[in-house]
Design an enzyme around this catalytic site. Structure first.
Site, PDB file in Angstrom:
ATOM      1  N   SER A 209      -4.233  -4.701  16.557  1.00 49.97           N
ATOM      2  CA  SER A 209      -2.815  -4.383  16.411  1.00 49.97           C
ATOM      3  C   SER A 209      -2.047  -5.056  17.535  1.00 49.97           C
ATOM      4  CB  SER A 209      -2.620  -2.867  16.464  1.00 49.97           C
ATOM      5  OG  SER A 209      -1.258  -2.529  16.343  1.00 49.97           O
TER       6      SER A 209
ATOM      7  N   LYS B 142      -2.709  -7.108  12.712  1.00 53.80           N
ATOM      8  CA  LYS B 142      -1.629  -6.185  12.341  1.00 53.80           C
ATOM      9  C   LYS B 142      -0.438  -6.496  13.230  1.00 53.80           C
ATOM     10  CE  LYS B 142      -1.445  -1.563  13.168  1.00 53.80           C
ATOM     11  NZ  LYS B 142      -1.692  -0.112  12.913  1.00 53.80           N
TER      12      LYS B 142
ATOM     13  N   LYS C  30       3.290  -5.634  14.378  1.00 51.50           N
ATOM     14  CA  LYS C  30       4.354  -4.638  14.397  1.00 51.50           C
ATOM     15  C   LYS C  30       5.691  -5.329  14.120  1.00 51.50           C
ATOM     16  CE  LYS C  30       1.939  -0.962  15.829  1.00 51.50           C
ATOM     17  NZ  LYS C  30       1.902   0.357  15.165  1.00 51.50           N
TER      18      LYS C  30
ATOM     19  N   ASP D 175       3.297  -3.786  10.087  1.00 52.30           N
ATOM     20  CA  ASP D 175       3.413  -2.346  10.313  1.00 52.30           C
ATOM     21  C   ASP D 175       4.830  -2.032  10.776  1.00 52.30           C
ATOM     22  OD1 ASP D 175       3.120   0.322  10.833  1.00 52.30           O
ATOM     23  OD2 ASP D 175       1.778   0.084  12.542  1.00 52.30           O
TER      24      ASP D 175
ATOM     25  N   GLU E 152       2.637  -1.522   6.083  1.00 50.35           N
ATOM     26  CA  GLU E 152       2.304  -0.155   6.482  1.00 50.35           C
ATOM     27  C   GLU E 152       3.554   0.646   6.808  1.00 50.35           C
ATOM     28  OE1 GLU E 152      -0.463   2.241   9.743  1.00 50.35           O
ATOM     29  OE2 GLU E 152      -0.339   0.052   9.807  1.00 50.35           O
TER      30      GLU E 152
ATOM     31  N   ASP F 283       0.761   5.834   6.470  1.00 51.19           N
ATOM     32  CA  ASP F 283       0.200   6.282   7.741  1.00 51.19           C
ATOM     33  C   ASP F 283       0.817   7.632   8.083  1.00 51.19           C
ATOM     34  OD1 ASP F 283      -0.452   6.726  10.422  1.00 51.19           O
ATOM     35  OD2 ASP F 283       0.350   4.851  11.169  1.00 51.19           O
TER      36      ASP F 283
ATOM     37  N   LYS G 159      -6.017   8.237  10.398  1.00 50.34           N
ATOM     38  CA  LYS G 159      -6.148   8.467  11.830  1.00 50.34           C
ATOM     39  C   LYS G 159      -6.677   9.872  12.026  1.00 50.34           C
ATOM     40  CE  LYS G 159      -2.522   5.257  13.286  1.00 50.34           C
ATOM     41  NZ  LYS G 159      -1.126   5.109  13.779  1.00 50.34           N
TER      42      LYS G 159
ATOM     43  N   GLY H 213      -5.496   3.228  14.868  1.00 52.30           N
ATOM     44  CA  GLY H 213      -5.738   3.516  16.277  1.00 52.30           C
ATOM     45  C   GLY H 213      -4.536   4.163  16.939  1.00 52.30           C
TER      46      GLY H 213
END
Length: 371
Positions: free
Chosen positions: A136, A162, A164, A189, A214, A239, A263, A291
């Site tokens: 990430s 991933k 952000k 994400d 996400e 998520d 998670k 995570g």
């Protein structure tokens, strides 16, 4: 299993580099560990809260309060616990506070596996000898910094990037990465930073061959996500919206999601994570393990749950050195050159918490003995 004492440790680790999301920038990781002691074994868990209630409503302070004043007394009143699956029922009267619950439940899972002389992965029903991992990457001020990080992580073997995103740092960022790196496995994400008014942004992202987008919409939504998913060919992954197996069932039935990020802390522990895994497997919905900037103890729990068969997409369980100059376990979590992490075969979590390092990064500690 009957605990003689339970120990809570407030911990603080400094990140190697700031980690930026749509919530803000994090430079220090504050959390706490749980230890469940019996005569022969110690089980370890991690409460994956943050200092601020931005990702979820829980913080270090609120979770500590719930564990200390409610959950530990419930455990001591119960006495003997034959299997960690029982803990969800014991904690049932307490609404939400899932990260607090998961912290104690995880320690009992580790303790249970150690008492049985098996790995945590085996205790959970895991079948893999190694897991695939991605990484990430937080929001970067300069695009060249993002390019440099992606190059670095590709060289290290990570199997999925991933990225952000947030309004203003989304389409141009993903487009730039595609132009620079081609068709690498990549996802975006959003951490709930958008609304349905932003559908034009997602239509542009939809053309960039992403593995998934996400949690684009509100943290507690499954209805609008279903509307958005009907307009996109790219799978939406939920998520923050999924806190239980029941949430997952509703989201799948509504068509809100085609992939779910599990998670352990967010859903209240390993037992509930396993139930969500099983439900998704029945419905053909792949899952992966997200995570929370865990220390090695939380990271070890993530590795164990990811050994279940429907964790078929690379998760966020990067190596210890991704975040920390020094982790609190021995050996540290290491990613192999092929982008995998071996699943430990030793009893329990398979990594040894180092007492000297635990003490080094402990800011306060409290012990609770059975009355």
């Amino acid at each position: 299993m009957k605990a003689d004492k339970i120990v809570l440790r407030k911990m603080q680790l400094t990140l190697k580099a700031p980690f930026r999301t749509s919530f803000g920038t994090q430079t220090v990781r504050s959390f706490f560990l749980t230890e469940v002691h019996t005569k022969d074994h110690v089980g370890y868990g991690e409460c994956v809260v943050s200092a601020n209630p931005f990702y979820s409503e829980e913080t270090v302070g609120t979770a500590w309060h719930i564990v200390e004043d409610f959950l530990i007394p419930m455990i001591f009143e119960q006495g003997e616990i034959s299997h960690p699956d029982e803990i969800g029922r014991i904690f049932g009267p307490i609404r939400r506070n899932n990260m607090a619950k998961a912290a104690l439940e995880g320690a009992y899972w580790d303790l249970y596996a150690k008492q049985q002389g098996i790995s945590l992965a085996q205790a959970l029903g895991g079948t893999k000898e190694k897991i695939e991992v991605g990484v990430s990457i937080g929001i970067q001020e300069e695009i060249d910094d993002l390019y440099r990080l992606v190059e670095q992580f590709l060289e290290q073997g990570y199997r999925r990037m991933k990225i952000k995103i947030k309004p203003g740092k989304d389409v141009s960022v993903i487009r730039g990465l595609r132009q620079r790196f081609g068709d690498i496995p990549m996802m975006a994400d959003a951490n709930s930073a958008y609304t349905l008014d932003d559908v034009g942004i997602f239509e542009q992202l939809d053309e960039m061959n992403l593995m998934m987008i996400e949690q684009p919409l509100a943290h507690d939504d499954i209805f609008d996500h279903a509307k958005l998913q009907r307009q996109l060919k790219t799978p939406i992954c939920l998520d923050e919206s999924i806190h239980s197996c029941e949430d997952a069932r509703k989201a799948i039935e509504l068509g809100s999601t085609r992939i779910i990020n599990i998670k352990v802390g967010r859903v209240g522990g390993l037992s509930e994570a396993k139930r969500i895994h099983d439900l998704c497997r029945e419905h053909g919905v792949p899952v992966w393990c997200g995570g929370m900037l865990e220390s090695g103890i939380g990271r070890a729990h993530n590795i164990a749950i990811t050994s279940l068969p429907n964790f078929s997409l690379p998760g966020d369980t990067a190596g210890s050195s991704r975040y920390w100059q020094e982790d609190i376990i021995d050996p540290e979590v290491v990613v192999s050159p092929d982008g995998t992490i071996p699943v430990p075969a030793g009893p329990g979590i398979g990594y040894r918490p180092v007492p000297e390092l635990l003490d080094k990064y402990t800011t306060s500690k409290k012990e609770y003995a059975r009355g």
